[in-house]
Scaffold this motif. Structure first.
Motif, PDB file in Angstrom:
ATOM      1  N   GLU A 122       0.845  -1.181   0.000  1.00 33.66           N
ATOM      2  CA  GLU A 122       0.000   0.000   0.000  1.00 33.66           C
ATOM      3  C   GLU A 122       0.888   1.241   0.000  1.00 33.66           C
ATOM      4  O   GLU A 122       1.936   1.269   0.646  1.00 33.66           O
ATOM      5  N   ILE A 123       0.463   2.241  -0.751  1.00 30.45           N
ATOM      6  CA  ILE A 123       1.145   3.531  -0.779  1.00 30.45           C
ATOM      7  C   ILE A 123       0.277   4.515  -0.010  1.00 30.45           C
ATOM      8  O   ILE A 123      -0.935   4.577  -0.234  1.00 30.45           O
ATOM      9  N   GLN A 124       0.889   5.271   0.889  1.00 27.70           N
ATOM     10  CA  GLN A 124       0.168   6.273   1.679  1.00 27.70           C
ATOM     11  C   GLN A 124       1.030   7.512   1.839  1.00 27.70           C
ATOM     12  O   GLN A 124       2.263   7.422   1.813  1.00 27.70           O
ATOM     13  N   GLY A 125       0.365   8.637   2.067  1.00 28.45           N
ATOM     14  CA  GLY A 125       1.094   9.813   2.501  1.00 28.45           C
ATOM     15  C   GLY A 125       1.666   9.530   3.871  1.00 28.45           C
ATOM     16  O   GLY A 125       1.017   8.888   4.701  1.00 28.45           O
ATOM     17  N   MET A 126       2.889   9.981   4.119  1.00 28.83           N
ATOM     18  CA  MET A 126       3.521   9.753   5.419  1.00 28.83           C
ATOM     19  C   MET A 126       2.813  10.577   6.488  1.00 28.83           C
ATOM     20  O   MET A 126       2.472  11.728   6.262  1.00 28.83           O
ATOM     21  N   THR A 127       2.606   9.968   7.648  1.00 30.67           N
ATOM     22  CA  THR A 127       2.033  10.656   8.805  1.00 30.67           C
ATOM     23  C   THR A 127       3.062  10.638   9.939  1.00 30.67           C
ATOM     24  O   THR A 127       4.042   9.873   9.873  1.00 30.67           O
ATOM     25  N   PRO A 128       2.844  11.433  10.973  1.00 25.86           N
ATOM     26  CA  PRO A 128       3.777  11.380  12.121  1.00 25.86           C
ATOM     27  C   PRO A 128       3.926   9.972  12.703  1.00 25.86           C
ATOM     28  O   PRO A 128       4.999   9.631  13.204  1.00 25.86           O
ATOM     29  N   ALA A 129       2.888   9.154  12.616  1.00 30.81           N
ATOM     30  CA  ALA A 129       2.964   7.786  13.138  1.00 30.81           C
ATOM     31  C   ALA A 129       4.001   6.938  12.398  1.00 30.81           C
ATOM     32  O   ALA A 129       4.543   5.981  12.951  1.00 30.81           O
ATOM     33  N   HIS A 130       4.288   7.281  11.131  1.00 35.24           N
ATOM     34  CA  HIS A 130       5.270   6.537  10.338  1.00 35.24           C
ATOM     35  C   HIS A 130       6.705   6.923  10.673  1.00 35.24           C
ATOM     36  O   HIS A 130       7.642   6.192  10.337  1.00 35.24           O
ATOM     37  N   LEU A 131       6.906   8.075  11.294  1.00 36.93           N
ATOM     38  CA  LEU A 131       8.249   8.631  11.448  1.00 36.93           C
ATOM     39  C   LEU A 131       9.245   7.699  12.139  1.00 36.93           C
ATOM     40  O   LEU A 131      10.392   7.595  11.675  1.00 36.93           O
ATOM     41  N   PRO A 132       8.889   6.988  13.219  1.00 38.49           N
ATOM     42  CA  PRO A 132       9.887   6.094  13.823  1.00 38.49           C
ATOM     43  C   PRO A 132      10.432   5.052  12.838  1.00 38.49           C
ATOM     44  O   PRO A 132      11.646   4.803  12.809  1.00 38.49           O
ATOM     45  N   GLN A 133       9.557   4.474  12.022  1.00 35.74           N
ATOM     46  CA  GLN A 133      10.025   3.492  11.037  1.00 35.74           C
ATOM     47  C   GLN A 133      10.774   4.177   9.896  1.00 35.74           C
ATOM     48  O   GLN A 133      11.789   3.667   9.415  1.00 35.74           O
ATOM     49  N   GLY A 190       1.817   0.272  -8.755  1.00 37.45           N
ATOM     50  CA  GLY A 190       0.674   0.869  -8.077  1.00 37.45           C
ATOM     51  C   GLY A 190       0.697   2.386  -8.028  1.00 37.45           C
ATOM     52  O   GLY A 190      -0.278   3.027  -7.617  1.00 37.45           O
ATOM     53  N   LEU A 191       1.793   2.966  -8.464  1.00 38.60           N
ATOM     54  CA  LEU A 191       1.970   4.409  -8.350  1.00 38.60           C
ATOM     55  C   LEU A 191       0.959   5.205  -9.166  1.00 38.60           C
ATOM     56  O   LEU A 191       0.393   6.187  -8.675  1.00 38.60           O
ATOM     57  N   LYS A 192       0.705   4.803 -10.396  1.00 34.97           N
ATOM     58  CA  LYS A 192      -0.187   5.572 -11.265  1.00 34.97           C
ATOM     59  C   LYS A 192      -1.576   5.703 -10.652  1.00 34.97           C
ATOM     60  O   LYS A 192      -2.117   6.818 -10.557  1.00 34.97           O
ATOM     61  N   ALA A 193      -2.165   4.603 -10.225  1.00 36.68           N
ATOM     62  CA  ALA A 193      -3.511   4.649  -9.647  1.00 36.68           C
ATOM     63  C   ALA A 193      -3.523   5.522  -8.396  1.00 36.68           C
ATOM     64  O   ALA A 193      -4.456   6.310  -8.186  1.00 36.68           O
ATOM     65  N   SER A 248      -5.552   9.367  -8.094  1.00 36.82           N
ATOM     66  CA  SER A 248      -6.503   9.622  -7.014  1.00 36.82           C
ATOM     67  C   SER A 248      -6.036  10.758  -6.106  1.00 36.82           C
ATOM     68  O   SER A 248      -6.812  11.635  -5.737  1.00 36.82           O
ATOM     69  N   ALA A 249      -4.765  10.751  -5.730  1.00 36.88           N
ATOM     70  CA  ALA A 249      -4.256  11.695  -4.734  1.00 36.88           C
ATOM     71  C   ALA A 249      -3.907  13.071  -5.308  1.00 36.88           C
ATOM     72  O   ALA A 249      -3.909  14.056  -4.578  1.00 36.88           O
TER      73      ALA A 249
END
Length: 157
Positions: A5-16, A100-103, A107-108
């Motif tokens: 899955e591709i997502q915009g990064m959130t603060p919750a992702h920052l540790p990883q 998966g990037l194009k789709a 959308s985004a």
């Protein structure tokens, strides 16, 4: 094989995200995480590539790419700093993420008609991955890269 899955990064992702890295010989192509993260601003958006809850990769989408480079127009997104963490390379994540990037981008980021990237001429594996994911080589070179000439590749959105 599980879907990524591709997502915009959130603060919750920052540790990883802070733990992501590439092999020493790849740093010249993408930089370190610290070098990449300083580019984030209102126009340059960070994204994560996820396998379940695990961040396996990262990239930036530059919404002002067409204003910075003469080989892109104002309705062009720029793909920057795309990489898979060295712990997860060789498992097909890059190929699946590029496919998966194009789709995701359609959308985004409505209103943009293409995405452009540059890939170092000394990095044929990355170039092949982008081609497999739908990017086409424009047969032009960008000569302003710190690590040497780069192929300019694009994909219609």
């Amino acid at each position: 094989m599980k879907e990524i899955e591709i997502q915009g990064m959130t603060p919750a992702h920052l540790p990883q995200v802070a733990e992501l890295s590439v092999a020493t010989e790849q740093v010249k192509f993408v930089g370190t995480m610290a070098e990449i993260l300083v580019n984030i601003d209102h126009a340059v958006h960070p994204h994560v590539i996820l396998d379940g809850d695990t961040v396996v990769g990262f990239f930036l989408i530059d919404t002002q790419y067409g204003h910075k480079y003469d080989f892109a127009d104002s309705a062009t997104l720029g793909l920057r700093a795309f990489f898979i963490d060295q712990r997860y390379q060789g498992k097909g994540y890059a190929r699946r993420a590029v496919l998966g990037l194009k789709a995701f981008l359609v959308s985004a980021y409505p209103g943009f008609h293409q995405i452009v990237l540059t890939v170092n001429c000394k990095n044929p594996a990355a170039r092949h991955c982008y081609e497999q994911g739908g990017f086409a080589d424009t047969h032009a070179l960008y000569l302003g890269g710190a690590a040497g000439p780069q192929h300019i590749m694009s994909m219609a959105l």
